[in-house]
Design a protein around this motif. Sequence first.
Motif, PDB file in Angstrom:
ATOM      1  N   UNK A 159       0.841  -1.205   0.000  1.00 19.70           N
ATOM      2  CA  UNK A 159       0.000   0.000   0.000  1.00 19.70           C
ATOM      3  C   UNK A 159       0.877   1.255   0.000  1.00 19.70           C
ATOM      4  N   UNK A 160       1.955   1.220   0.794  1.00 21.72           N
ATOM      5  CA  UNK A 160       2.871   2.361   0.786  1.00 21.72           C
ATOM      6  C   UNK A 160       3.511   2.569  -0.563  1.00 21.72           C
ATOM      7  N   UNK A 161       3.906   1.470  -1.217  1.00 21.98           N
ATOM      8  CA  UNK A 161       4.511   1.566  -2.543  1.00 21.98           C
ATOM      9  C   UNK A 161       3.522   2.137  -3.552  1.00 21.98           C
ATOM     10  N   UNK A 162       2.251   1.770  -3.424  1.00 23.90           N
ATOM     11  CA  UNK A 162       1.220   2.284  -4.330  1.00 23.90           C
ATOM     12  C   UNK A 162       1.069   3.788  -4.189  1.00 23.90           C
ATOM     13  N   UNK A 163       1.023   4.273  -2.966  1.00 31.59           N
ATOM     14  CA  UNK A 163       0.876   5.710  -2.737  1.00 31.59           C
ATOM     15  C   UNK A 163       2.077   6.477  -3.265  1.00 31.59           C
ATOM     16  N   UNK A 164       3.276   5.947  -3.021  1.00 30.23           N
ATOM     17  CA  UNK A 164       4.486   6.628  -3.498  1.00 30.23           C
ATOM     18  C   UNK A 164       4.501   6.690  -5.021  1.00 30.23           C
ATOM     19  N   UNK A 165       4.212   5.561  -5.662  1.00 33.69           N
ATOM     20  CA  UNK A 165       4.215   5.525  -7.127  1.00 33.69           C
ATOM     21  C   UNK A 165       3.127   6.415  -7.707  1.00 33.69           C
ATOM     22  N   UNK A 166       1.928   6.344  -7.131  1.00 35.27           N
ATOM     23  CA  UNK A 166       0.811   7.142  -7.643  1.00 35.27           C
ATOM     24  C   UNK A 166       1.036   8.628  -7.511  1.00 35.27           C
ATOM     25  N   UNK A 167       1.653   9.043  -6.415  1.00 34.45           N
ATOM     26  CA  UNK A 167       1.941  10.470  -6.234  1.00 34.45           C
ATOM     27  C   UNK A 167       2.907  10.951  -7.314  1.00 34.45           C
ATOM     28  N   UNK A 168       3.966  10.178  -7.568  1.00 34.81           N
ATOM     29  CA  UNK A 168       4.953  10.569  -8.571  1.00 34.81           C
ATOM     30  C   UNK A 168       4.370  10.571  -9.979  1.00 34.81           C
ATOM     31  N   UNK A 169       3.387   9.708 -10.217  1.00 42.24           N
ATOM     32  CA  UNK A 169       2.764   9.648 -11.542  1.00 42.24           C
ATOM     33  C   UNK A 169       1.687  10.699 -11.724  1.00 42.24           C
ATOM     34  N   UNK A 170       1.357  11.423 -10.658  1.00 49.43           N
ATOM     35  CA  UNK A 170       0.357  12.472 -10.766  1.00 49.43           C
ATOM     36  C   UNK A 170      -1.061  11.971 -10.906  1.00 49.43           C
ATOM     37  N   UNK A 202       9.658 -10.951  -0.869  1.00 44.35           N
ATOM     38  CA  UNK A 202       8.423 -10.352  -0.368  1.00 44.35           C
ATOM     39  C   UNK A 202       8.480  -8.829  -0.452  1.00 44.35           C
ATOM     40  N   UNK A 203       9.644  -8.264  -0.142  1.00 41.40           N
ATOM     41  CA  UNK A 203       9.807  -6.805  -0.231  1.00 41.40           C
ATOM     42  C   UNK A 203       9.725  -6.353  -1.678  1.00 41.40           C
ATOM     43  N   UNK A 204      10.374  -7.104  -2.566  1.00 44.33           N
ATOM     44  CA  UNK A 204      10.319  -6.762  -3.983  1.00 44.33           C
ATOM     45  C   UNK A 204       8.916  -6.846  -4.547  1.00 44.33           C
ATOM     46  N   UNK A 205       8.163  -7.838  -4.094  1.00 42.00           N
ATOM     47  CA  UNK A 205       6.778  -7.967  -4.552  1.00 42.00           C
ATOM     48  C   UNK A 205       5.946  -6.767  -4.116  1.00 42.00           C
ATOM     49  N   UNK A 206       6.161  -6.289  -2.910  1.00 37.85           N
ATOM     50  CA  UNK A 206       5.430  -5.116  -2.425  1.00 37.85           C
ATOM     51  C   UNK A 206       5.702  -3.915  -3.321  1.00 37.85           C
ATOM     52  N   UNK A 207       6.974  -3.680  -3.613  1.00 37.10           N
ATOM     53  CA  UNK A 207       7.353  -2.545  -4.461  1.00 37.10           C
ATOM     54  C   UNK A 207       6.770  -2.691  -5.858  1.00 37.10           C
ATOM     55  N   UNK A 208       6.891  -3.879  -6.421  1.00 40.69           N
ATOM     56  CA  UNK A 208       6.393  -4.127  -7.773  1.00 40.69           C
ATOM     57  C   UNK A 208       4.875  -4.012  -7.851  1.00 40.69           C
ATOM     58  N   UNK A 209       4.193  -4.570  -6.861  1.00 46.24           N
ATOM     59  CA  UNK A 209       2.730  -4.493  -6.861  1.00 46.24           C
ATOM     60  C   UNK A 209       2.246  -3.052  -6.783  1.00 46.24           C
TER      61      UNK A 209
END
Length: 432
Positions: A159-170, A202-209
């Motif tokens: 979920x944290x990775x999603x928020x970080x990626x989504x913010x950067x993508x605008x 597991x950490x990589x999967x979180x980031x990738x997801x």
Amino acid sequence: MDGVEIGERLAGFALGAVTAQNAMEILRLSLLDWAAVSVAGRDEPVATVLREQAADEGGTPQATLIGSELRIPARMAALVNGTISHALDYDDTHFAHIGHPSVAVIPAALAVGEAVGASGPAMQEAALIGVEASIRVGVWLGRAHYQVGYHQTATAGAFGATLAAGRLMGLTKGQMQHAIGLVTTRASGIKAQFGTMGKPMNAGLAASNGVEAAQLAARGFVSAPGAMDGQNGFGPTHHGEGQGAAFDTLGQEWLFESVQHKFHACCHGLHATLEALRDLDAGADAVESVEITTHPRWLSVCNIATPESGLQSKFSYRMVTAMALTGYDTARLDTFDDALCADAGLAALRERVSVQSDDNLTEMQARLRVTLKDGSVQELFHDLDADPGLAARQNRVRAKAATLLGEGRADAIWQAIEADAPPEEFAALLVR
């Protein structure tokens, strides 16, 4: 707070949060720490396997691959780099939910930051928002989620990775909610993988997801925005406790500020003991006995009485105490080798160390009673939750990075962080 409200709250935080200065200073230290353990782990077997997989798949050259000149799609870069950064299990930990926030979020922020040409400050802000969100989601899920077998680094971290990626993508707020809804069906990771290559993956999967969910939402992918909670939602189906208060101070208080950086290359349960021993005013030759008192939880985690390998030594109160007393540098990865277990001097000293538990101590505390051969006694105590101050923490993290990478390379990475280097420039320092 139902699933829709949680999604709205997280989406609003992702897009509108104003980061706090002290939290950002801690994030920058975690960025250095993450870079150091990533580069140090680049030759681990799991790193080699995943880099080969990435090379075989190929794709649009969007982001840097740690330990390689190859550039690959952002989603794959997040997977590989997230895994590599957790390969040594020497990265930061947050005990509010027992998770490793940086290895799940920073690889996603870095990969997407490179792909979209983000600025250095934008990437760091997105990473801070992501790690904070991962902790909040982890607290919302509660200990029941972790105790039943889910790996919070992977589940809450997605979920944290999603928020970080989504913010950067605008992403718009609506798109962000769909990304959050989508990642509920992707977030995964179980503790059965501990002790195998699957644990760091597991950490990589979180980031990738997280990257994938944000990318699909940007293209118009629609999901169930209320899938966090409620019937068949992520929380109820993953033994979540639904602690809604976890989001009460979101955007006002930064739980990430209390993240713990590892300064010893062993189980985190041993660190309070090792820190307490730093205050001992005596050498190994003067010690008659050491009595360690710790939280009961750690007795089943890191109390191997007679370790037979360097790896087992990383989970042994008695062994690390004997090592620390004898002057071994427990911050170094190569200190924990198999030969230690055959050392007669260490074995004899180890036999004079005993371990007991006291549930009045927190998981972050250790109390030691050291009896010297002259009959005198030294009482030692350490609480990892005690704030040493930013300057002291910075000194320790920078010293750790220098130990892992060499002073020159560690300084170059730190200077890039302080100079707000853009993601591509920062990532170039991790290639070799």
